[in-house]
Design a protein around this motif. Structure first.
Motif, PDB file in Angstrom:
ATOM      1  N   ILE A 285     -26.512 -79.516 -15.629  1.00 25.77           N
ATOM      2  CA  ILE A 285     -25.313 -79.871 -14.863  1.00 25.77           C
ATOM      3  C   ILE A 285     -24.231 -78.813 -15.079  1.00 25.77           C
ATOM      4  O   ILE A 285     -23.530 -78.430 -14.138  1.00 25.77           O
ATOM      5  CB  ILE A 285     -24.819 -81.285 -15.221  1.00 25.77           C
ATOM      6  CG1 ILE A 285     -25.886 -82.319 -14.820  1.00 25.77           C
ATOM      7  CG2 ILE A 285     -23.490 -81.596 -14.531  1.00 25.77           C
ATOM      8  CD1 ILE A 285     -25.607 -83.735 -15.291  1.00 25.77           C
TER       9      ILE A 285
ATOM     10  N   VAL B 145     -19.933 -83.892 -10.428  1.00 23.55           N
ATOM     11  CA  VAL B 145     -20.666 -84.240 -11.651  1.00 23.55           C
ATOM     12  C   VAL B 145     -21.388 -85.569 -11.449  1.00 23.55           C
ATOM     13  O   VAL B 145     -22.579 -85.704 -11.745  1.00 23.55           O
ATOM     14  CB  VAL B 145     -19.721 -84.301 -12.872  1.00 23.55           C
ATOM     15  CG1 VAL B 145     -20.424 -84.901 -14.078  1.00 23.55           C
ATOM     16  CG2 VAL B 145     -19.188 -82.911 -13.204  1.00 23.55           C
TER      17      VAL B 145
ATOM     18  N   LEU C 156     -22.174 -76.474 -12.330  1.00 23.17           N
ATOM     19  CA  LEU C 156     -20.722 -76.296 -12.286  1.00 23.17           C
ATOM     20  C   LEU C 156     -20.353 -74.816 -12.243  1.00 23.17           C
ATOM     21  O   LEU C 156     -19.460 -74.406 -11.499  1.00 23.17           O
ATOM     22  CB  LEU C 156     -20.059 -76.960 -13.495  1.00 23.17           C
ATOM     23  CG  LEU C 156     -19.938 -78.470 -13.464  1.00 23.17           C
ATOM     24  CD1 LEU C 156     -19.479 -78.998 -14.820  1.00 23.17           C
ATOM     25  CD2 LEU C 156     -18.980 -78.909 -12.369  1.00 23.17           C
TER      26      LEU C 156
ATOM     27  N   LEU D 105     -17.281 -80.335 -19.076  1.00 25.66           N
ATOM     28  CA  LEU D 105     -18.324 -81.320 -18.783  1.00 25.66           C
ATOM     29  C   LEU D 105     -18.503 -82.286 -19.945  1.00 25.66           C
ATOM     30  O   LEU D 105     -18.586 -83.503 -19.742  1.00 25.66           O
ATOM     31  CB  LEU D 105     -19.645 -80.627 -18.457  1.00 25.66           C
ATOM     32  CG  LEU D 105     -20.829 -81.549 -18.193  1.00 25.66           C
ATOM     33  CD1 LEU D 105     -20.556 -82.479 -17.008  1.00 25.66           C
ATOM     34  CD2 LEU D 105     -22.100 -80.737 -17.971  1.00 25.66           C
TER      35      LEU D 105
END
Length: 116
Positions: free
Chosen positions: A66, A53, A70, A85
């Motif tokens: 993002i 991350v 993942l 997240l």
């Protein structure tokens, strides 16, 4: 929202593959400077997912992008990726490692530029 790294951070990868992030601490002033010993840096160790991350926080990618990374990289469901997240970004923000910038779409950005 777009996560942005605090410019007072620096990161390295440890020998064990974890990410080490150092945050330069603000120095107290005046009398407090002599009375309160404050370390120059505070260090945080991020696990594999946390390091992933951190490496993808570039000030350009938004939270959704993002989360998509993942899902692809760690075989998470979309819901798992988004929830974990968001919690992780909140923790990074609370510790002063990142801040979140509001993402504007192009129309909003153009309107603001025309006003100013």
């Amino acid at each position: 929202m777009i996560p942005v790294k605090n410019p007072n951070t620096e990161s390295t990868t440890t020998a064990s593959g974890e990410m080490s992030v150092r945050l330069r601490m603000p120095r107290p002033r005046g009398v407090l400077q002599r009375l309160l010993p404050v370390p120059e840096f505070r260090t945080f160790i991020l696990d594999k997912v946390g390091g992933f991350v951190w490496e993808n926080i570039d000030g350009e990618r938004n939270v959704r992008e993002i989360a998509n990374l993942l899902v692809k990289s760690f075989k998470m469901t979309r819901e798992e990726a988004e929830i974990s997240l968001l919690r992780y970004l909140q923790m990074l923000s609370t510790r002063g490692l990142i801040y979140l910038r509001v993402e504007m779409n192009r129309e909003e950005d153009q309107r603001l530029n025309q006003r100013g």
